[in-house]
Design a protein around this motif. Structure first.
Motif, short mmCIF file in Angstrom:
data_model
loop_
_atom_site.label_atom_id
_atom_site.label_comp_id
_atom_site.label_asym_id
_atom_site.label_seq_id
_atom_site.Cartn_x
_atom_site.Cartn_y
_atom_site.Cartn_z
N LEU A 278 44.47 -4.73 26.16
CA LEU A 278 43.46 -3.79 25.68
C LEU A 278 43.45 -3.74 24.15
N PHE A 279 42.26 -3.59 23.61
CA PHE A 279 42.06 -3.50 22.17
C PHE A 279 41.29 -2.22 21.85
N GLN A 280 41.27 -1.86 20.58
CA GLN A 280 40.56 -0.67 20.16
C GLN A 280 39.78 -0.97 18.88
N MET A 281 38.71 -0.25 18.70
CA MET A 281 37.92 -0.37 17.49
C MET A 281 37.41 1.02 17.10
N ASP A 282 37.21 1.19 15.82
CA ASP A 282 36.76 2.46 15.27
C ASP A 282 35.50 2.20 14.47
N VAL A 283 34.41 2.83 14.85
CA VAL A 283 33.15 2.66 14.15
C VAL A 283 33.18 3.54 12.90
N LYS A 284 32.96 2.93 11.76
CA LYS A 284 33.00 3.64 10.49
C LYS A 284 31.77 4.52 10.35
N SER A 285 31.99 5.82 10.13
CA SER A 285 30.90 6.80 10.00
C SER A 285 29.93 6.66 11.17
N ALA A 286 30.49 6.80 12.38
CA ALA A 286 29.70 6.55 13.59
C ALA A 286 28.49 7.45 13.70
N PHE A 287 28.64 8.73 13.36
CA PHE A 287 27.54 9.68 13.56
C PHE A 287 26.37 9.40 12.63
N LEU A 288 26.59 8.62 11.59
CA LEU A 288 25.49 8.29 10.68
C LEU A 288 24.56 7.24 11.28
N ASN A 289 24.89 6.72 12.46
CA ASN A 289 24.05 5.72 13.12
C ASN A 289 23.09 6.32 14.14
N GLY A 290 23.23 7.60 14.43
CA GLY A 290 22.37 8.23 15.44
C GLY A 290 21.10 8.82 14.83
N PHE A 291 19.97 8.51 15.42
CA PHE A 291 18.67 9.01 14.93
C PHE A 291 18.42 10.40 15.51
N LYS A 318 18.92 10.47 9.98
CA LYS A 318 19.98 10.26 10.95
C LYS A 318 20.92 11.46 10.93
N ALA A 319 21.77 11.51 11.94
CA ALA A 319 22.66 12.67 12.10
C ALA A 319 23.71 12.69 11.01
N LEU A 320 24.11 13.89 10.66
CA LEU A 320 25.15 14.13 9.67
C LEU A 320 26.29 14.87 10.34
N TYR A 321 27.50 14.59 9.89
CA TYR A 321 28.66 15.28 10.45
C TYR A 321 28.51 16.79 10.28
N GLY A 322 28.80 17.52 11.35
CA GLY A 322 28.69 18.96 11.34
C GLY A 322 27.47 19.49 12.05
N LEU A 323 26.46 18.65 12.25
CA LEU A 323 25.27 19.08 13.00
C LEU A 323 25.62 19.23 14.47
N LYS A 324 24.98 20.15 15.11
CA LYS A 324 25.29 20.41 16.52
C LYS A 324 24.86 19.27 17.44
N GLN A 325 23.86 18.49 17.05
CA GLN A 325 23.37 17.43 17.92
C GLN A 325 23.98 16.07 17.59
N GLU A 326 24.92 16.01 16.65
CA GLU A 326 25.44 14.72 16.21
C GLU A 326 26.16 13.94 17.32
N PRO A 327 27.03 14.55 18.17
CA PRO A 327 27.69 13.73 19.20
C PRO A 327 26.71 13.14 20.19
N ARG A 328 25.65 13.87 20.52
CA ARG A 328 24.72 13.38 21.52
C ARG A 328 23.89 12.21 21.00
N VAL A 329 23.40 12.31 19.77
CA VAL A 329 22.55 11.23 19.25
C VAL A 329 23.36 9.96 19.05
N TRP A 330 24.64 10.07 18.71
CA TRP A 330 25.47 8.87 18.58
C TRP A 330 25.73 8.24 19.94
N TYR A 331 26.01 9.06 20.95
CA TYR A 331 26.24 8.52 22.29
C TYR A 331 24.99 7.82 22.80
N GLU A 332 23.83 8.41 22.57
CA GLU A 332 22.58 7.78 23.05
C GLU A 332 22.34 6.46 22.33
#
Length: 516
Positions: A278-291, A318-332
């Motif tokens: 198993l391997f792992q990866m970390d997306v840099k500033s992931a929440f900044l990719n969600g519209f 795009k979403a900014l850290y701290g916004l309430k909808q940021e986890p959802r838009v990144w997951y989508e």
């Protein structure tokens, strides 16, 4: 005397009998090769005054015990030292004098190769001058580690590499922007965060709109540590003050699925059973990719306001850290990307994605911006990493060894997980790192009741202890019973209940590295 011309020493094709105006044998006598110098016994007996021992400025600080090769009076030694340069300088001058032509120049490595190919003669021999043993006056010889004749060895290169990596890492976490602006390393981290906004086209600067809700921003600073607790990098995040958002105006749906710890343990067991790495990866500033679909305005980052448009604000694309909808838009965003690449989403666990390529299974588990993946074919893992790197900016890709507080060791015999670092952190948090260890989490006849007549304790502290211990039960099932028993009395904890919790912490002090 014979030479092997196939070793590259006679690359120019000149004769082996002589070099320039001097025979090769005579030239080799005068060439210093490290600590070895070719000499004839006849010349040593005829010219004893020409042999000068190498000396340096540092030799005046140490005592040297050496045996002279030739016996002559001290007055002749002083005259020789004054009239002759050091051996290294003398040898260099001899080489330049004997080899005046560029085409016939022989380096010390070539001369050494030739010296190794020389057959021993009966009348002459090659003597090597051993490096004199040097001993410090104030340091006993019996305390010297290793052979004292090897000289002093330092770790200068290792320290240089260490400081090269850690010179831009700060171990302090400032509490406000004023303290951060005094640290050049943190200023670089904040500038890098703003550059990510520009690359990802997160926002655009506009005039202050009338009648719109403007959300404030602030900087958050955290030090990221490895499994040993060493600070490896600083993180500066510009976050929005989401508590100022208005439901229905600034955000709608906020739910986003994340992987459960039980699902991660099942994936580790499945991978170990099928010999999958198993391997792992970390997306840099992931929440900044969600519209985002809503119209959201935020203030300019503190300390980095535009001097020309100080009254302007940013409109988010795009979403900014701290916004309430940021986890959802990144997951989508990530879900749609993987589905377009042929992955299938799990029916029960929607954070699990699988794909079968040429009868080879590939699995991927998502926990917000951390991704675990593995396959029965290592080539598929490499292709997945390249595919993700083309779409998103990655900050780390490597073997799975530290994830959500779990220290993971993938071995041929199986996979071992433990939470030693997390255990030591909670002991330090509750000031129990110097407590006396104990071998059992609770007494054999242990029984807790409401203890209505007992003295009440801080309820917040008790809740924090129980919550920390409950997360630890994921890798230490031996404390589940005692932790759950103490968790029954969170509504009104007493001193007896707190003593039982502290006993569990004392048990963790005794067994910090126990795992599964």
């Amino acid at each position: 005397m014979e030479f092997d011309e196939t070793n590259g020493s006679q690359g120019e094709g000149f004769s082996c009998d002589d070099v320039g105006d001097e025979p090769l044998r005579e030239v080799m006598k005068n060439i210093a090769i490290g600590q070895i110098k070719l000499k004839e016994e006849a010349e040593e007996n005829a010219n004893p005054s020409t042999q000068v021992e190498a000396s340096s400025k540092d030799d005046s600080k140490v005592e040297e015990e050496t045996t002279p090769i030739n016996h002559h009076d001290e007055s002749s030694d002083e005259e020789d030292d004054a009239s002759h340069p050091p051996q290294d300088v003398q040898d260099e001058q001899v080489v330049q004098k004997q080899l005046p032509f560029n085409n016939t120049h022989i380096t010390s490595e070539q001369a050494q190769t030739q010296a190794q190919d020389v057959e021993p003669l009966e009348d002459s021999s090659c003597q090597s001058q051993e490096r004199p043993t040097r001993t410090l006056r104030n340091h006993p010889i019996d305390l010297v580690m290793g052979d004292s004749s090897d000289g002093v060895r330092t770790c200068r290169r290792q320290y240089a590499s260490f400081y090269e990596h850690y010179s831009f890492v700060s171990c302090l976490e400032p509490t406000n922007i004023d303290e951060a602006l005094e640290d050049p390393d943190l200023i670089m981290d904040m500038q890098e965060e703003l550059k990510n906004f520009t690359r990802n086209e997160v926002w655009v600067l506009e005039e202050h709109p009338q009648g719109k809700n403007i959300i404030g921003t602030k900087w958050v600073f955290r030090n990221k540590q490895d499994e040993h607790g060493v600070v490896v990098r600083n993180k500066a995040r510009l976050v929005a003050k989401g508590f100022a958002q208005v439901e229905g105006l600034d955000f709608g749906e906020t739910f986003a699925p994340i992987a459960r710890l039980e699902a991660i343990r099942i994936l580790l067991a499945y991978a170990s059973h099928h010999n999958m790495k198993l391997f792992q990866m970390d997306v840099k500033s992931a929440f900044l990719n969600g519209f985002i679909n809503e119209l959201v305005f935020v203030e300019q980052p503190p300390g980095f306001e535009d001097p020309r448009y100080r009254n302007h604000i940013y409109r988010l694309h795009k979403a900014l850290y701290g916004l309430k909808q940021e986890p959802r838009v990144w997951y989508e965003r990530l879900r749609d990307f993987l589905l377009n690449k042929g992955f299938k989403i799990g029916r029960v666990d929607t954070t699990l994605f699988t794909r079968i390529i040429n009868e080879e299974l590939f699995v991927c588990q998502i926990y917000v911006d951390d991704i675990i993946f593995g396959s029965t074919n290592s080539t598929l893992c490499k292709d997945f990493g390249e595919m993700m790197a083309r779409e998103f900016e990655m900050s780390m890709i490597g073997e799975l060894n530290f994830f959500l507080g779990f220290q993971i060791k993938q071995l041929k015999e199986g996979t071992f997980i433990h939470q030693e670092k997390y255990t030591r952190d909670i002991l330090k948090k509750f000031k129990m790192d110097d407590c006396k260890p104990i071998k059992t989490p609770m007494p054999t006849n242990g029984h807790l009741n409401l203890d209505e007549g007992g003295k009440s304790v801080d309820q917040t502290l008790y809740h924090s202890m129980i919550g920390s211990l409950l997360y630890l039960t994921a890798s230490m099932p031996d404390i589940i019973f005692s932790v759950c028993m103490c968790a029954r009395f969170q509504a009104n904890p007493k001193e007896s209940h707190l003593s039982a919790v502290k006993r569990i912490l004392r048990y963790l002090k005794h067994t910090p590295s126990i795992g599964l």
